[in-house]
Design an enzyme around this catalytic site. Structure first.
Site, PDB file in Angstrom:
ATOM      1  N   ALA A 171       0.963  -1.152   0.169  1.00 13.65           N
ATOM      2  CA  ALA A 171      -0.197  -0.007   0.152  1.00 13.65           C
ATOM      3  C   ALA A 171       0.919   1.147  -0.296  1.00 13.65           C
ATOM      4  O   ALA A 171       0.794   2.251  -0.759  1.00 13.65           O
ATOM      5  CB  ALA A 171      -0.746   0.093   1.264  1.00 13.65           C
ATOM      6  N   ALA A 219       6.526  -9.873  -1.346  1.00 19.94           N
ATOM      7  CA  ALA A 219       5.460 -10.515  -1.875  1.00 19.94           C
ATOM      8  C   ALA A 219       5.187 -11.775  -0.592  1.00 19.94           C
ATOM      9  O   ALA A 219       5.709 -13.014  -0.512  1.00 19.94           O
ATOM     10  CB  ALA A 219       5.548 -11.287  -3.141  1.00 19.94           C
ATOM     11  N   CYS A 272       2.471 -13.346  -0.153  1.00 21.64           N
ATOM     12  CA  CYS A 272       1.795 -14.600  -0.566  1.00 21.64           C
ATOM     13  C   CYS A 272       2.835 -15.421  -1.315  1.00 21.64           C
ATOM     14  O   CYS A 272       2.488 -16.787  -1.596  1.00 21.64           O
ATOM     15  CB  CYS A 272       0.811 -14.227  -1.837  1.00 21.64           C
ATOM     16  SG  CYS A 272      -0.472 -12.942  -1.162  1.00 21.64           S
ATOM     17  N   VAL A 282       7.930   5.012  13.029  1.00 19.76           N
ATOM     18  CA  VAL A 282       7.102   6.252  13.188  1.00 19.76           C
ATOM     19  C   VAL A 282       6.563   5.742  14.409  1.00 19.76           C
ATOM     20  O   VAL A 282       5.837   4.653  14.692  1.00 19.76           O
ATOM     21  CB  VAL A 282       5.979   6.618  12.146  1.00 19.76           C
ATOM     22  CG1 VAL A 282       5.148   7.523  12.526  1.00 19.76           C
ATOM     23  CG2 VAL A 282       6.794   6.942  10.805  1.00 19.76           C
ATOM     24  N   ASP A 286      -3.534  -3.861   4.767  1.00 19.70           N
ATOM     25  CA  ASP A 286      -4.084  -4.756   5.820  1.00 19.70           C
ATOM     26  C   ASP A 286      -4.572  -3.886   7.105  1.00 19.70           C
ATOM     27  O   ASP A 286      -5.024  -4.789   7.866  1.00 19.70           O
ATOM     28  CB  ASP A 286      -2.638  -5.923   6.228  1.00 19.70           C
ATOM     29  CG  ASP A 286      -2.726  -6.697   4.833  1.00 19.70           C
ATOM     30  OD1 ASP A 286      -3.465  -6.602   3.920  1.00 19.70           O
ATOM     31  OD2 ASP A 286      -1.872  -7.306   5.014  1.00 19.70           O
ATOM     32  N   ASN A 338      -2.703  -2.942  -2.894  1.00 22.70           N
ATOM     33  CA  ASN A 338      -1.857  -2.128  -4.107  1.00 22.70           C
ATOM     34  C   ASN A 338      -3.004  -0.983  -4.592  1.00 22.70           C
ATOM     35  O   ASN A 338      -2.525  -0.092  -4.906  1.00 22.70           O
ATOM     36  CB  ASN A 338      -1.619  -3.310  -4.953  1.00 22.70           C
ATOM     37  CG  ASN A 338      -0.329  -3.973  -4.816  1.00 22.70           C
ATOM     38  OD1 ASN A 338       0.826  -3.564  -5.253  1.00 22.70           O
ATOM     39  ND2 ASN A 338      -0.273  -4.875  -4.170  1.00 22.70           N
ATOM     40  N   TYR A 392     -17.021 -20.437 -25.085  1.00 18.02           N
ATOM     41  CA  TYR A 392     -17.041 -22.070 -25.140  1.00 18.02           C
ATOM     42  C   TYR A 392     -15.923 -22.490 -26.121  1.00 18.02           C
ATOM     43  O   TYR A 392     -16.032 -21.787 -27.508  1.00 18.02           O
ATOM     44  CB  TYR A 392     -18.384 -22.381 -25.522  1.00 18.02           C
ATOM     45  CG  TYR A 392     -18.219 -23.815 -26.168  1.00 18.02           C
ATOM     46  CD1 TYR A 392     -17.787 -24.830 -25.873  1.00 18.02           C
ATOM     47  CD2 TYR A 392     -19.112 -23.815 -27.342  1.00 18.02           C
ATOM     48  CE1 TYR A 392     -17.936 -26.090 -26.426  1.00 18.02           C
ATOM     49  CE2 TYR A 392     -19.159 -25.115 -28.109  1.00 18.02           C
ATOM     50  CZ  TYR A 392     -18.649 -26.217 -27.631  1.00 18.02           C
ATOM     51  OH  TYR A 392     -18.471 -27.362 -28.321  1.00 18.02           O
TER      52      TYR A 392
END
Lengths: 478, 478
Positions: free
Chosen positions: B13, B42, B44, B81, B310, B332, B454
């Protein structure tokens, strides 16, 4: 007594209609007339049968006559409907077995006569080794022709009403080594793959500048590279002039006949045309592509006469205008909706977005909506387009493959007009995202904000569709 | 002089915001403070690193400090911070290198502090061989712990700011043979696959009745079968009582501690929680899941203070209500939108549909929207649901695989509320069809009429999603 619901044609649209009709209203009769012996077969599966990837032709049959019977459908094969009298609500039928002509009144009539392969200027009938892939008998004949007579087995066509004489004749021909495919549409590309799989040398001829015209150039570029890598010689901008040979095909000529390539098999796949002749002289209105004009319930301009499938027009999702895109889902869905409507449960046939996917060896291609600039302008849009390349998975995940997405949008409104996707990893089914977005009338900024799936094995954080929407969105006026 | 745009946290973020901000407004300054050394990794991808499917930990880094610098982002790593003063528009920072506290005024502030792994009642810190998978150092430590000290290579972590001492310590431990995974969510299921790939015996413990709770039972059933076939012992309805051992993990106990299974590795994956402590005492409003409450532009209740990723709530596509689903795309996208907004190009962060996909060995799972009956009722809907099984390809085409689709709709309006898909052949990306349909607010009959793709190698005539819509549609009142 009420006359029955009468259906002409026992393929996807006709049998879907009859089946749905019986489910909604088991008390009334439905009769399906089919001029031949084949019913409900998977046209789209034929190249894969010829490739040898499917063991038996019968695997392509999705509904047997016995199953139709179980559904309470009165199926009459070998019955050709030769005339419709809409004023009296009657069809005239010629029975194959005795040539007798009979009459059948209808309460409602569905014309589901399908389409047939165009042959363009080529007459394939009088030349051994020249074919169109327009039905199951043709598929079986091509398959037999490729085999030599010793290796051919009739097991391939067991339990089907195939024309055995034609097969025997073709299996008896010397096995071909070099094939020309005339036409680089779906069938041409799929047949190129099939024939390579059978070990033939393959030349693919495309009249215009790239294969798969409805998919646009970015898709075609990837496909042509793939075809070349797989040993297919692609001839673009090359209209075939002539199929040459006496009894048997010997060559195809091009460059106005000045050049030729010797071949011993030719497949002509230059398009299909709707079968509408049955309704000549009834006052029927035809529309796009010469197909039967239908409204949102599949109704024609004739009272109580419906049409569905490859012989009928449909309404385009994006333009709202009439269109004609003969494909399997449209036929099944249209038939089913009409079956429900005739049975009293009024159901729209649904618009079509022109969604299509095709496999070209390891390349998966999808397209939807308005891709063509001229078509978009004609529909009153000012198209902007962008093609991006993104990963199919996270960059670090094995199997990540370059996926190209093209999006087209209207400059002023930002409305998504169409898209195309090509790549080797799960590219084809991704087109459904765009098909759904088109159906819902989303704009590019709305597509950009879709909450699409992310997990490293399946997609990067930004799905290729989102990447394309981000980039195209950045080019639209605020 | 205007104060800069200040971002707290240099992951998805934060860096998306800073990058977008610089692109929109290259004239103004953005400073990103990151307490640690890792940026933009990453999360994930970590299970796949541990599985050995990804060679180097650095492959999971998507943006390097040098690249951030090239984008004109003033990135300050090792800067924590520690307080925000929204009245004065100032943050207080503790510098790692010297422990000095400095002040930084901001024009706008983005809090992108992310989340951390919950450990539930388990303290993993004091037990060798017990881990949560909450960051890159943990991933590297688990990877080293599984290896024996001879086979471990520091090449695995080259070019990263990894904690080398921790790795050396873990690589020095005896290689484990049996693992317990505590929690059957995404991380648990992905880690089960990873650890099997590394040759371990694996026990997966799930407190509730099935794994992957957000995906619903039909998906979980298929996944549990797959896990069992792949040699994972799944213990459902089995809350783990304790991680047992002195220095090193020896066993996990369950049945209130009456039973235990000896293990020499334990991974605790029982959820994540948002990092919001920085804003304690600022009057910040928290919402769902204890995350920072944000509006459609990512604004908090504090003036000029944004939150994304998050640590922040989002608005749910279906309910329009606040929700908290910490996933990569949301972070993101939210960051990117806030970067644009702060730079003057007001951009909504976008709703989230709760789209999620996960791989469990050969099974692909997707879910979206409201699947849970209680959640649907709470949002004012009367949910009907249906699960169907359909083919992933034409029945005759090789590789056709059973694909289960669950759809949930509101009985009265027919509005689609959610769905789940599971199968081994291209099942996961199909969830995007439903995600797009939810975003557009389609009803089940509208989904039924979507013009989906299809072609025999990719989908049957009726895509599994269409089959599910047909069946569920048949159960809705007219």
């Amino acid at each position: 007594m009420t006359a029955p619901f009468v259906v002409v044609g026992a393929d996807a649209a006709g049998l879907s209609a009859a089946s749905k009709y019986r489910r909604v209203d088991p008390d009334r009769e439905v009769i399906v007339f089919e001029k031949g012996q084949w019913i409900s077969y998977a046209y789209c599966g034929m190249p894969y049968f010829i490739a040898g990837r499917i063991d038996q032709l019968s695997d392509l049959l999705s509904l047997s006559p016995a199953e139709a019977d179980e559904r309470g459908i009165d199926l009459k094969r070998g019955h050709e409907v030769i005339a419709v009298n809409p004023d009296d609500g009657v069809v005239h039928i010629e029975r194959g077995k005795d040539g007798e002509t009979i009459e059948q009144p209808y309460s409602d009539l569905l014309v589901a006569t399908g389409g047939r392969a165009s042959t363009g200027p080529f007459d394939v009938r009088d030349l051994d080794g020249a074919f169109t892939l327009h039905n199951m008998d043709a598929a079986a004949a091509i398959d037999a022709y490729i085999a030599d007579s010793e290796s051919y087995s009739f097991d391939r066509v067991a339990d089907t009403p195939v024309d055995r004489e034609r097969i025997e004749y073709n299996a008896g021909q010397p096995a071909p080594e070099t094939a020309a495919i005339v036409g680089g549409g779906y069938v041409g590309v799929e047949m190129a793959e099939a024939l390579r799989e059978r070990g033939l040398e393959v030349h693919l001829f495309q009249r215009s500048g790239h294969v798969l015209p409805p998919f646009g150039k970015p898709v075609a570029d990837r496909v042509e590279t793939e075809l070349a890598e797989q040993g297919v010689t692609v001839h673009t901008n090359t209209p075939v002039a002539e199929l040459r040979g006496e009894e048997r095909i010997k060559a195809v000529s091009f460059d106005g006949g000045d050049d030729e390539i010797p071949v011993d098999l030719a497949i002509v796949g230059v398009g299909i045309q709707p079968n509408t002749e049955l309704l000549d002289d009834t006052g029927i209105e035809l529309g796009e592509g010469g197909a039967i004009r239908t409204d949102e319930y599949g109704r024609t301009n004739l009272d109580r006469v419906y049409a569905a499938g490859d012989c009928a027009t449909a309404r385009h999702t994006v333009t709202g205008e009439e269109t004609w895109v003969p494909l399997g889902l449209t036929a099944n869905r249209g038939g089913r909706a009409i079956g429900a409507t005739v049975a009293g449960d009024e159901t729209p046939v649904g618009d079509i977005a022109g969604t299509a996917v095709v496999k070209a060896f390891d390349m998966e291609c999808g397209r939807v909506g308005l891709l063509d600039e001229t078509a978009a302008r004609k529909a009153g849009f000012d198209p902007v387009r962008k093609t991006i390349t993104a990963g199919s998975r996270s960059g670090y995940y094995p199997g990540n493959a370059e996926t190209d997405v093209t999006l087209v949008a209207d400059r002023e409104t930002g409305k998504l007009l169409g898209g195309a996707i090509v790549g080797s990893d799960r590219a084809a089914v991704r087109i459904n995202t765009l098909s759904t977005a088109l159906d819902a009338g989303l704009t590019v900024p709305e597509v950009e904000r879709l909450d699409l799936a992310y997990a490293p094995p399946f997609s990067p954080v930004w799905d290729p569709v989102l990447v394309a929407a981000k980039v195209l969105g950045g080019q639209l006026p605020d």
